[in-house]
Design a protein around this motif. Structure first.
Motif, PDB file in Angstrom:
ATOM      1  N   ILE A 196      -6.644  -8.387  -2.714  1.00 40.02           N
ATOM      2  CA  ILE A 196      -7.133  -9.735  -2.418  1.00 40.02           C
ATOM      3  C   ILE A 196      -6.094 -10.526  -1.636  1.00 40.02           C
ATOM      4  O   ILE A 196      -6.411 -11.216  -0.658  1.00 40.02           O
ATOM      5  CB  ILE A 196      -7.516 -10.472  -3.718  1.00 40.02           C
ATOM      6  N   ASP A 244      -5.272  -7.567  -7.422  1.00 40.59           N
ATOM      7  CA  ASP A 244      -4.446  -8.637  -6.871  1.00 40.59           C
ATOM      8  C   ASP A 244      -3.906  -8.321  -5.479  1.00 40.59           C
ATOM      9  O   ASP A 244      -4.040  -9.125  -4.556  1.00 40.59           O
ATOM     10  CB  ASP A 244      -3.285  -8.921  -7.822  1.00 40.59           C
ATOM     11  N   ALA A 267     -13.627 -14.208  -5.419  1.00 39.70           N
ATOM     12  CA  ALA A 267     -12.211 -14.169  -5.034  1.00 39.70           C
ATOM     13  C   ALA A 267     -11.900 -15.152  -3.918  1.00 39.70           C
ATOM     14  O   ALA A 267     -10.768 -15.639  -3.804  1.00 39.70           O
ATOM     15  CB  ALA A 267     -11.835 -12.750  -4.599  1.00 39.70           C
ATOM     16  N   ASN A 291      -6.073 -13.761  -9.732  1.00 31.65           N
ATOM     17  CA  ASN A 291      -6.682 -12.504  -9.319  1.00 31.65           C
ATOM     18  C   ASN A 291      -6.758 -11.521 -10.480  1.00 31.65           C
ATOM     19  O   ASN A 291      -7.749 -10.803 -10.636  1.00 31.65           O
ATOM     20  CB  ASN A 291      -5.886 -11.878  -8.174  1.00 31.65           C
TER      21      ASN A 291
END
Length: 345
Positions: A42, A39, A161, A28
């Motif tokens: 996600i 990060d 992602a 990430n």
């Protein structure tokens, strides 16, 4: 098969599993760079910390490595037929399956591609099982492979992602319906009225015809989806499909030891467990480390869970997936004493 009692019927039985994921792990932090959303966001919203991305490898390349693992795990030199499920084909024509079969040393066996969104592996199980149950083939190698990173807009960090690349495979052999590893009835369905919710609009005949009719018109070669519209439907759709498959097997939901679902999003997996009334621990997941590997997510997880001992002989297992089409599918089986050969790059 020789020796079958009058009470048993011919079935398709899992004989070996294989998986392959590329070595490059895209974290990430690397993906997001200096973006304010990174990060933690996600991980919280999607459940992914990293995903594998193919560098210099294509869909057929990954398929060959996973297929070889399944054959090795089963102690088999080949198969009578091969089915490749993918939503990221290397070429529109020809199909990739004949090349996979040739590179695996299977010769001139029947081999074809099957496309049914992220539920393709479940559709492949239904097709391969029917090929065996009919008596036409004694073994079928089913491979699911996707290099979906090639279809994600590099400027769309959210899509990047979600998705990762990988391939999984299972060798099915003829056996008896009452032995461990025999597939139960496969529940399948579609809703084509919502086909535009998940799509790659470019590269097909429709987009090409539009471009010819209006030179200069633009069309996108990248994947797009209406995430909010799909999320709730995916949870309810997989829940209903799993319930039907479990009922056809003569089981109750409470008797399930494990559910292996398409690794679309951790929130979807959590929602599915809640909808089914199952302890979250029964919902197997590897999305944190591998992301959504599209058609390959179920067989890759099956192989990895088998190799790690998370799937053990005698466990009652349900498989399910939901994706573009819209299409969905589920199946059940009692997990056999089977090997899996996994290649983590």
């Amino acid at each position: 098969m020789p020796g079958r009692s009058p009470e048993t019927r011919r079935g398709a039985v899992v004989a070996g599993l294989g998986s392959y994921v590329p070595p490059r792990a895209l974290t990430n932090a690397e993906l997001c760079g200096n973006r304010p959303v990174g990060d933690e966001w996600i991980r919280t919203r999607i459940g992914v910390a990293s995903r594998r991305v193919a560098d210099g490898e294509a869909t057929v390349d990954l398929a060959v490595r996973a297929g070889r693992g399944a054959l090795e795990a089963a102690g088999a030199g080949g198969a009578d037929a091969l089915v490749l499920t993918t939503i990221s084909p290397d070429r529109l024509v020809p199909a990739g399956a004949p090349e996979v079969a040739a590179r695996l040393g299977c010769g001139t066996i029947p081999a074809f591609d099957l496309a049914s969104g992220c539920s393709g592996f479940l559709y492949g199980l239904g097709v391969a099982s029917s090929m065996i149950v009919s008596g036409a083939f004694d073994s079928v190698l089913l491979v699911a492979s996707d290099v979906f990173s090639a279809f994600v807009d590099p400027d769309d960090w959210l899509m990047a992602a979600i998705f990762g690349d990988g391939a999984g495979a299972v060798l099915l052999r003829a056996g008896d319906t009452d032995e461990p590893g025999a597939l139960g009835p496969v529940d399948l369905g579609t809703d084509g009225a919502q086909a535009d919710l998940l799509e790659v609009p470019g590269d097909g005949a429709r987009a090409r015809k539009r471009t010819l009719a209006a030179p200069g018109a633009e069309f996108s070669p990248y994947f797009r989806m209406d995430g909010p519209a799909v999320r709730k439907q995916a949870i309810v759709g997989m829940c209903d499909s799993v319930t039907r498959a479990v009922q056809q097997a003569g089981w109750s939901l409470g008797e399930l030891d494990a559910v292996v679902a398409h690794q679309a999003n951790q929130r979807i997996l959590d929602g599915l467990a809640a909808e089914l009334g199952l302890d979250p621990g029964r919902m197997l997941s590897h999305i944190e480390a591998y992301g959504n590997t599209a058609t390959a997510s179920v067989p890759v997880l099956l192989a990895q869970a088998t190799a790690a001992g998370a799937l053990r002989p005698g466990m009652r297992v349900a498989l399910t997936a939901y994706g573009a089409g819209l299409a969905w599918g589920s199946a059940t089986l009692v997990w056999p004493d089977v090997r899996a050969v996994t290649d983590d790059g």
